[in-house]
Enzyme design. Structure first.
Site, PDB file in Angstrom:
ATOM      1  N   GLU A   1       0.874  -1.348  -0.031  1.00  0.00           N
ATOM      2  CA  GLU A   1       0.207   0.067  -0.033  1.00  0.00           C
ATOM      3  C   GLU A   1       0.823   1.143   0.026  1.00  0.00           C
ATOM      4  O   GLU A   1       1.739   1.305   0.846  1.00  0.00           O
ATOM      5  CB  GLU A   1      -0.898   0.135   1.142  1.00  0.00           C
ATOM      6  N   HIS A  11      -7.843   1.544   0.878  1.00  0.00           N
ATOM      7  CA  HIS A  11      -8.132   1.255   2.212  1.00  0.00           C
ATOM      8  C   HIS A  11      -8.792   2.355   3.074  1.00  0.00           C
ATOM      9  O   HIS A  11      -8.336   3.042   3.976  1.00  0.00           O
ATOM     10  CB  HIS A  11      -6.597   1.264   2.951  1.00  0.00           C
TER      11      HIS A  11
END
Length: 187
Positions: free
Chosen positions: A149, A168
């Site tokens: 990420e 997210h």
């Protein structure tokens, strides 16, 4: 993903009025399989029931009485994978759950099934998911978490139309942030 909302939005913003490519599926009468029936999984179960879905769950730590209170049928993982139209993951990343959804699981799923992962990235083998989507072994996926990420710009998931991706955002609400702040202050 089931109603192609994101793709239809992009198309409309591009000045097109296309409806035929975005025919979706309804939730009513479909089976929602929830893996991990903790706080979030239980809320998802309530939403599923509200949409008229049959809700089944796999959670080896959950007692049958709790499932009955939620109106959810507890099943083994293989049965959940095979019977579900939508599989929603809500579990921590542990040695036991790492790679829990890989090539073998995708092959067992219905070709019309969709996978939703808003829990932890390592639970899903992303390479196997990409392959399953390319081979049309499953109809689609929605991911809020990624092995890296942010994911690299050339990630193969970005090239697929049958995937909805978010950065997210699971706990990114004003209310959730306030609750976390209060919890931290109380600790």
């Amino acid at each position: 993903n089931a109603r192609h909302v994101v793709r239809a939005d992009k198309s409309l913003r591009a000045g097109k009025w296309e409806r035929a490519p975005y025919v979706g599926v309804e939730l009513e009468g479909k089976t929602l399989g929830i893996v991990g029936l903790g706080k979030v999984g239980a809320q998802v179960a309530k939403f599923g029931k509200g949409f008229g879905m049959r809700v089944i769950a796999y959670d080896p730590l959950l007692v049958r009485e709790r499932a009955e209170v939620l109106g959810v049928e507890l099943v083994e993982l293989d049965k959940l994978i095979e019977d579900s139209d939508f599989v929603s993951l809500h579990l921590p990343l542990t040695d036991r759950t790492r790679g829990m959804f890989g090539a073998g699981e995708f092959k067992k799923m219905k070709k019309s099934a969709r996978l939703i992962n808003s829990s932890r990235a390592g639970v899903v083998d992303e390479k196997a998911l990409v392959e399953a989507l390319l081979r049309k072994e499953i109809a689609g996926a929605a991911l809020d978490v990624f092995e890296s990420e942010p994911p690299p710009r050339d990630h193969p998931l970005f090239k697929l139309d049958n995937v909805t991706l978010t950065p997210h955002l699971g706990a990114s609400t004003e209310e959730a942030q306030l609750k976390v702040s209060i919890d931290i202050a109380e600790q």
